[in-house]
Design an enzyme around this catalytic site. Structure first.
Site, PDB file in Angstrom:
ATOM      1  N   PHE A   1     -68.185   3.363 -21.441  1.00  0.00           N
ATOM      2  CA  PHE A   1     -67.349   2.413 -22.181  1.00  0.00           C
ATOM      3  C   PHE A   1     -66.450   3.098 -23.202  1.00  0.00           C
ATOM      4  CE2 PHE A   1     -71.509   0.659 -21.099  1.00  0.00           C
ATOM      5  CZ  PHE A   1     -71.131  -0.338 -20.223  1.00  0.00           C
ATOM      6  N   SER A   2     -66.476   4.417 -23.247  1.00  0.00           N
ATOM      7  CA  SER A   2     -65.687   5.161 -24.220  1.00  0.00           C
ATOM      8  C   SER A   2     -64.231   5.247 -23.779  1.00  0.00           C
ATOM      9  CB  SER A   2     -66.263   6.571 -24.390  1.00  0.00           C
ATOM     10  OG  SER A   2     -65.431   7.351 -25.217  1.00  0.00           O
TER      11      SER A   2
ATOM     12  N   PRO B   1     -76.312   5.797 -23.635  1.00  0.00           N
ATOM     13  CA  PRO B   1     -75.091   6.537 -23.287  1.00  0.00           C
ATOM     14  C   PRO B   1     -73.836   5.663 -23.388  1.00  0.00           C
ATOM     15  CG  PRO B   1     -76.826   7.028 -21.717  1.00  0.00           C
ATOM     16  CD  PRO B   1     -77.356   5.938 -22.591  1.00  0.00           C
ATOM     17  N   CYS B   2     -72.792   6.258 -23.951  1.00  0.00           N
ATOM     18  CA  CYS B   2     -71.566   5.489 -24.207  1.00  0.00           C
ATOM     19  C   CYS B   2     -70.418   5.867 -23.289  1.00  0.00           C
ATOM     20  CB  CYS B   2     -71.120   5.698 -25.662  1.00  0.00           C
ATOM     21  SG  CYS B   2     -70.596   7.394 -26.020  1.00  0.00           S
ATOM     22  N   GLN B   3     -70.620   6.889 -22.448  1.00  0.00           N
ATOM     23  CA  GLN B   3     -69.486   7.406 -21.668  1.00  0.00           C
ATOM     24  C   GLN B   3     -68.832   6.338 -20.799  1.00  0.00           C
ATOM     25  OE1 GLN B   3     -72.460   8.740 -21.949  1.00  0.00           O
ATOM     26  NE2 GLN B   3     -72.400  10.971 -22.134  1.00  0.00           N
TER      27      GLN B   3
END
Length: 521
Positions: A84-85, A80-82
């Site tokens: 660091f997005s 999951p990238c949320q």
């Protein structure tokens, strides 16, 4: 494998020859106590409001053996990238989902495939969780290649930047770059290249009518809740020519405009990009355009902007189906489809990555070889004093002089040029990288030439090995003493060394490189 059943269903519907796994869901757990600040504390189990969204690293005990038993050759993954997005809240390491990056690394370490590829947003590089994951990969023995790539350079009309971390067992760092770059296009892919030259609206066709009956007056502008043109919009409109076409795509932030040109890549697609223009929108008095007249891509067109082929089956929307629907139809919610589109790696980029891995595995020379250009353009950046010191050592330890000595330094510069793109610090690592390169045609690197260049790096690795003991104060800086074999004899009991010193790539790593083997007290 994916945590969302809908993702598996869409993949299965469109790609039928691949085995698909049921989504893995760890069992719900009780909400643990948190710190006084209310923030996530590393090492604790976290449960969100929805019990199916459980971030529990003990789940690795269940899933890592399952992946390991499959004996994979390669593992691709996108944790999951949320956290660091730039489009999210940006909680970073304080977001419990950040630990799933480490979970991915642990799964790779357990299964030990020859290759792995991890994809994420570029903001991940600054995080603690990324450093911890990299440490795990290195401990297992992966050579790593880190690159931030733009999807518009790999067959996708979207300016989507993503971090790609590729690993290969028993390789040196930087091994992947030359293979991936051969599939990079010279020009960026634009929206027109995919949706055609007729897609979009000419400026003259969506200008604001001076007599627009429902335009928001200046007096009522304070109460207006619809979309307002932003500075980014006005800049794009100002840079037009009569043939420029535009389209609407929901902005990703306060500084992002919603008007986009078709002669450029689309912006990075996020979940709300496909929302379309709000029904509350009205042009404001003085605006140059009326957004209701500008083209708005369909979901299928957005899908193509994300790199998917025309006609990719995303399923039917739940809101648009009737009771008489076919029971075999794939029914999804609008948010599910939006998330899939926004989260997925563009297929053309994924294809380029896959082809690059296969090329490396087959020891294929990149179609745009870096070797020739590297020899001509890269130089060994070292001071004159350091070169003079190394020459003295070559004269005494290797008995080189005259033309042979000049040729040795020339070959060393060429050898270092071949591995310069990998950014390796020690000659032993450069030697390992060069040995793994496939030989190219004459005159750049035939098999004989490759052997010659490897020998020059082996000599430098030997010198660095010797110097590491000198710098640690464990051996005198005496080339004649070294040439007599005094260092060999000193290490004979604990660290036997081959008399020829030709196998520096096989020496124990702690003793190789420019750093001392032991820290000086």
């Amino acid at each position: 494998m994916d945590h969302d059943p809908a993702v598996i269903e869409v993949h299965k519907t469109n790609i039928k020859h691949v085995e698909h796994r049921l989504p893995f869901r760890p069992a719900p757990s009780k909400q643990p106590p948190v710190e006084d600040s209310g923030k996530f504390r590393r090492g604790q189990v976290h449960t969100s409001r929805k019990t199916q969204h459980v971030v529990d690293l003990t789940a690795i005990v269940d899933i890592a053996p399952e992946v390991t038993h499959d004996k994979p050759d390669i593992i691709f993954g996108g944790p999951p990238c949320q956290a660091f997005s730039s489009a999210g809240k940006g909680e970073g390491d304080d977001d419990p989902r950040s630990t799933l990056t480490e979970a991915f690394a642990i799964i790779v370490a357990a299964a030990r495939p020859k290759y792995f590829v991890m994809e994420n947003v570029k903001g991940l590089r600054k995080s603690l969780t990324y450093k911890r994951a990299v440490a795990i990969f290195r401990r297992v023995g992966y050579g790593l290649s880190e690159a931030v790539v733009n999807a518009s350079s790999f067959g996708t009309p979207q300016a989507r930047e993503r971090l790609i971390l590729a690993g290969c067992l028993d390789e040196t760092d930087g091994w992947f770059h030359a293979y991936l770059n051969q599939y990079k296009s010279a020009q960026r892919i634009n929206v027109t290249d995919v949706l055609g030259s007729e897609f979009g609206t000419l400026f003259d066709d969506f200008t604001l009518d001076a007599e627009c009956p429902d335009a928001v007056t200046e007096a009522a502008s304070d109460e207006y809740k619809g979309y307002r043109l932003r500075e980014a919009d006005l800049k794009k409109l100002a840079g037009k020519n009569p043939e420029t076409r535009f389209y609407y795509c929901a902005p990703g932030g306060p500084a992002s405009g919603a008007i986009h040109r078709t002669d450029r890549p689309a912006p990075t697609l996020i979940r709300t990009s496909t929302d379309g223009l709000s029904h509350r929108y009205r042009p404001q008095a003085g605006d140059p355009v009326d957004l209701r007249k500008v083209a708005q891509p369909s979901f299928d067109q957005f899908s193509r902007l994300a790199g998917y082929p025309a006609g990719w089956n995303w399923g039917a929307l739940r809101s648009q189906t009737s009771d008489s629907r076919n029971p075999d139809d794939m029914i999804l919610g609008a948010r599910q489809r939006q998330l899939m589109l926004a989260n997925s790696v563009p297929p053309p980029l994924a294809f380029a990555i896959g082809r690059s891995i296969v090329d490396h595995h087959n020891r294929k020379v990149p179609s745009v070889p870096i070797e020739a250009a590297a020899v001509q353009q890269r130089t060994w950046k070292v001071s004159t004093r350091e070169v003079a010191r190394y020459k003295d050592w070559l004269r005494i330890a290797k008995r080189l002089a005259g033309r042979r000595l000049i040729q040795e330094i020339t070959d060393l510069r060429a050898a270092k040029g071949l591995t310069a793109d990998r950014g390796l610090a020690a000659a032993a690592e450069e030697l390992k990288a060069l040995e793994g390169m496939p030989a190219t045609a004459e005159p750049h690197m035939s098999r004989g030439r490759k052997s010659q260049l490897c020998r020059t790096l082996a000599n430098l690795a030997e010198f660095q090995y010797y110097q590491s003991y000198v710098q640690a104060g464990l051996f005198p800086d005496d080339d004649k003493s070294y040439a007599r074999g005094d260092l060999r004899r000193m290490l004979e009991d604990d660290d036997p060394i081959d008399d020829s010193f030709d196998n520096f790539g096989k020496l124990s790593p702690p003793l190789i490189g420019s750093k001392p083997p032991l820290a000086a007290e």
